[in-house]
Scaffold this motif. Structure first.
Motif, mmCIF file in Angstrom:
data_model
loop_
_atom_site.group_PDB
_atom_site.id
_atom_site.type_symbol
_atom_site.label_atom_id
_atom_site.label_comp_id
_atom_site.label_asym_id
_atom_site.label_seq_id
_atom_site.Cartn_x
_atom_site.Cartn_y
_atom_site.Cartn_z
ATOM 1 N N UNK A 31 0.820 -1.207 0.000
ATOM 2 C CA UNK A 31 0.000 0.000 0.000
ATOM 3 C C UNK A 31 0.860 1.265 0.000
ATOM 4 N N UNK A 32 2.012 1.213 0.644
ATOM 5 C CA UNK A 32 2.939 2.349 0.596
ATOM 6 C C UNK A 32 3.437 2.569 -0.826
ATOM 7 N N UNK A 33 3.777 1.473 -1.510
ATOM 8 C CA UNK A 33 4.244 1.572 -2.900
ATOM 9 C C UNK A 33 3.135 2.116 -3.791
ATOM 10 N N UNK A 34 1.918 1.623 -3.609
ATOM 11 C CA UNK A 34 0.780 2.087 -4.418
ATOM 12 C C UNK A 34 0.574 3.589 -4.239
ATOM 13 N N UNK A 35 0.647 4.053 -2.996
ATOM 14 C CA UNK A 35 0.435 5.483 -2.734
ATOM 15 C C UNK A 35 1.534 6.334 -3.377
ATOM 16 N N UNK A 36 2.772 5.911 -3.234
ATOM 17 C CA UNK A 36 3.885 6.695 -3.767
ATOM 18 C C UNK A 36 3.880 6.731 -5.286
ATOM 19 N N UNK A 37 3.411 5.633 -5.921
ATOM 20 C CA UNK A 37 3.437 5.533 -7.385
ATOM 21 C C UNK A 37 2.101 5.828 -8.047
ATOM 22 N N UNK A 38 1.144 6.322 -7.250
ATOM 23 C CA UNK A 38 -0.178 6.670 -7.776
ATOM 24 C C UNK A 38 -0.838 5.488 -8.478
ATOM 25 N N UNK A 39 -0.751 4.317 -7.829
ATOM 26 C CA UNK A 39 -1.367 3.097 -8.344
ATOM 27 C C UNK A 39 -2.503 2.677 -7.416
ATOM 28 N N UNK A 40 -3.323 1.764 -7.887
ATOM 29 C CA UNK A 40 -4.471 1.328 -7.095
ATOM 30 C C UNK A 40 -4.335 -0.146 -6.737
ATOM 31 N N UNK A 41 -4.469 -0.434 -5.464
ATOM 32 C CA UNK A 41 -4.527 -1.801 -4.941
ATOM 33 C C UNK A 41 -5.859 -1.958 -4.235
ATOM 34 N N UNK A 42 -6.624 -2.991 -4.619
ATOM 35 C CA UNK A 42 -7.997 -3.115 -4.119
ATOM 36 C C UNK A 42 -8.347 -4.592 -4.018
ATOM 37 N N UNK A 43 -9.176 -4.942 -3.025
ATOM 38 C CA UNK A 43 -9.610 -6.334 -2.943
ATOM 39 C C UNK A 43 -11.106 -6.444 -3.219
ATOM 40 N N UNK A 44 -11.531 -7.639 -3.552
ATOM 41 C CA UNK A 44 -12.894 -7.877 -4.032
ATOM 42 C C UNK A 44 -13.794 -8.207 -2.847
ATOM 43 N N UNK A 45 -14.576 -7.218 -2.415
ATOM 44 C CA UNK A 45 -15.514 -7.392 -1.304
ATOM 45 C C UNK A 45 -16.938 -7.365 -1.855
ATOM 46 N N UNK A 46 -17.434 -8.522 -2.232
ATOM 47 C CA UNK A 46 -18.742 -8.617 -2.891
ATOM 48 C C UNK A 46 -19.911 -8.370 -1.944
ATOM 49 N N UNK A 47 -19.709 -8.607 -0.631
ATOM 50 C CA UNK A 47 -20.840 -8.548 0.298
ATOM 51 C C UNK A 47 -21.374 -7.137 0.510
ATOM 52 N N UNK A 48 -20.651 -6.128 0.074
ATOM 53 C CA UNK A 48 -21.164 -4.761 0.159
ATOM 54 C C UNK A 48 -22.385 -4.555 -0.732
ATOM 55 N N UNK A 49 -22.632 -5.485 -1.625
ATOM 56 C CA UNK A 49 -23.727 -5.324 -2.586
ATOM 57 C C UNK A 49 -24.874 -6.294 -2.331
ATOM 58 N N UNK A 50 -24.776 -7.085 -1.251
ATOM 59 C CA UNK A 50 -25.872 -7.969 -0.881
ATOM 60 C C UNK A 50 -26.926 -7.120 -0.174
ATOM 61 N N UNK A 51 -28.149 -7.138 -0.650
ATOM 62 C CA UNK A 51 -29.146 -6.136 -0.262
ATOM 63 C C UNK A 51 -29.490 -6.176 1.223
ATOM 64 N N UNK A 52 -29.545 -7.348 1.843
ATOM 65 C CA UNK A 52 -29.871 -7.356 3.275
ATOM 66 C C UNK A 52 -28.752 -6.724 4.099
ATOM 67 N N UNK A 53 -27.505 -6.923 3.699
ATOM 68 C CA UNK A 53 -26.397 -6.274 4.397
ATOM 69 C C UNK A 53 -26.426 -4.767 4.170
ATOM 70 N N UNK A 54 -26.760 -4.371 2.950
ATOM 71 C CA UNK A 54 -26.879 -2.943 2.634
ATOM 72 C C UNK A 54 -27.936 -2.296 3.524
#
Length: 468
Positions: free
Chosen positions: A166-189
């Motif tokens: 994450x330090x490297x991503x910030x310094x080099x203006x790159x994006x590191x992201x993980x796949x969190x699918x449960x943010x889109x499950x309607x009951x959790x929303x």
């Protein structure tokens, strides 16, 4: 002469516009799939995306994992409804990672200047987790963005690499992201949305170690259907040194949901906001016949020898439980794995958030026909409250959602239009990632919360390992 100059000027403008149009029409994101050993890698490509090149380069060792991935992509391309049109270009040498790095750097450098400014190379990582944190770090160090399936790391060593990444991503203006699918499950929303309405929920209780304020449990099945077919698991999936223990794998989703729902839009500092109180793990036992059904392999591989009992059963530490406090709130997360659902239910999830006025409860049992269902259940001192007026805030944001009275409170009736399947959520996550990539911006709370999440899971695993 003046007329000739005018003609030349118009010609130059025409050429410039044409060139600009070709730049604007160019696909600005190039996907690269690295060693796709898990079916989630294919689910990222279940749909097409605007501005994403249809040519995807794949770097992986030759073998069944790769072939299964390519077969899934082919099935998406050949389906009758909304077929995709991906073109997979595959490299299978033993130096696949080094080849990927050199090829992608060359591909970017060889592009025209006008295109290079706008092109983004994105490494999609979903497979064997043993070297995932290393692959993430080295990809970023070589100028490549990363979209990684969970878990990004399965142990404390990997967590240290993740911090560096994450330090490297910030310094080099790159994006590191993980796949969190449960943010889109309607009951959790909706559980999250309701927790932000004090007239209904009140405030989040603190709870105690024996009576936590937040409880989440997830049950997964090794035998399941993906895109209409029974998924074939690679043999290494059952080796926790390669896939990760359940406490560091699926638990990622549960810990993530605790943070996302209890502290929406707030950054969690893992160095002072989280304390692991206790953790434990236990095995799921699979017979050789069950293992054969899942992997299409006739015998246990040698790397599982330490987990094999009497040559007929493999014991996998796929179950885990974490009791911890986050900003003083007691939470309990549990992940369970079983061979197969007796009722063909698919994976199951339950959750509770305890408020001072009401508890928000997700159940997915027989009474709910094994469909996730959200309940609002007032606490004893608020039994007589009427939530209907405040609930209009939900209905304005989610038209069609209704309350139905139950003996303990209310059940949310959710229209079918909001009920997307787990597979569709991968496109949602990918579109979010692409939007962050386009803007070169990500909400300030997301990176610290990713780190907090993996600190929680890897620290709990470390605690379990120390108490063996």
């Amino acid at each position: 002469m003046i007329v000739r100059r005018i003609h030349i000027a118009f010609l130059m403008i025409f050429i410039s516009c044409k060139n600009q149009s070709s730049v604007n029409d160019a696909k600005t994101v190039h996907l690269v799939t690295l060693d796709p050993g898990h079916f989630h890698a294919a689910l990222v490509q279940k749909t097409m995306y605007k501005d994403v090149d249809s040519v995807v380069h794949v770097y992986a060792p030759a073998g069944n994992d790769l072939q299964l991935h390519l077969d899934r992509i082919t099935a998406y391309n050949n389906r009758k409804e909304n077929p995709t049109h991906w073109k997979e270009e595959v490299y299978t040498g033993s130096d696949f990672f080094e080849k990927m790095i050199s090829d992608e750097k060359a591909r970017l450098n060889d592009a025209p200047d006008s295109y290079r400014v706008r092109q983004e190379n994105v490494i999609v990582l979903s497979g064997n987790n043993k070297r995932k944190a290393e692959y993430i770090l080295r990809s970023l160090q070589n100028g490549l963005n990363v979209l990684a399936d969970k878990p990004m790391t399965i142990d404390s060593k990997g967590f240290e690499q993740l911090k560096q990444a994450f330090d490297v991503a910030r310094k080099n203006n790159l994006l590191l992201y993980d796949i969190m699918t449960e943010w889109f499950e309607i009951t959790s929303v909706l559980q999250r949305e309701l927790s932000m309405i004090p007239e209904i929920f009140g405030t989040l209780q603190k709870g105690t170690a024996s009576n936590p304020a937040v409880v989440k449990e997830s049950t997964h099945y090794f035998y399941k259907y993906i895109s209409g077919n029974v998924v074939t698991r690679p043999p290494w999936f059952f080796d926790v040194s390669q896939q990760g223990e359940g406490i560091a794998d699926v638990m990622t989703h549960l810990v993530d949901l605790v943070q996302w729902e209890c502290f929406p839009g707030q950054a969690i500092d893992y160095t002072k906001d989280i304390r692991i109180d206790s953790a434990k793990h236990w095995t799921t036992d699979l017979s050789l016949d069950e293992f054969k059904t899942l992997t299409k392999v006739d015998s246990f591989p040698s790397y599982l020898s330490k987990n094999i009992s009497r040559d007929t059963t493999v014991k996998i530490f796929s179950n885990g439980e974490i009791d911890y406090t986050i900003r003083g709130v007691h939470a309990k997360t549990t992940t369970l794995w079983k061979y197969r659902s007796e009722n063909n239910t698919g994976d199951l999830y339950s959750a509770m958030m305890k408020g001072t006025k009401a508890n928000l409860v997700i159940r997915q049992g027989a009474e709910e026909n094994y469909q996730p269902t959200l309940y609002v259940e007032p606490t004893p001192s608020y039994k007589t409250i009427d939530v209907t007026t405040a609930f209009k805030k939900i209905q304005e944001k989610f038209p069609g959602v209704e309350l139905q009275a139950t003996k303990n409170g209310w059940r949310l009736i959710i229209p079918q239009k909001y009920k997307e399947g787990h597979e569709e959520h991968f496109a949602r996550v990918t579109k979010n990632f692409l939007e962050y990539l386009r803007k070169k911006d990500i909400p300030a709370w997301e990176v610290p919360n990713i780190l907090a999440k993996y600190y929680t899971t890897t620290k709990a695993l470390e605690l379990v390992s120390q108490t063996k």
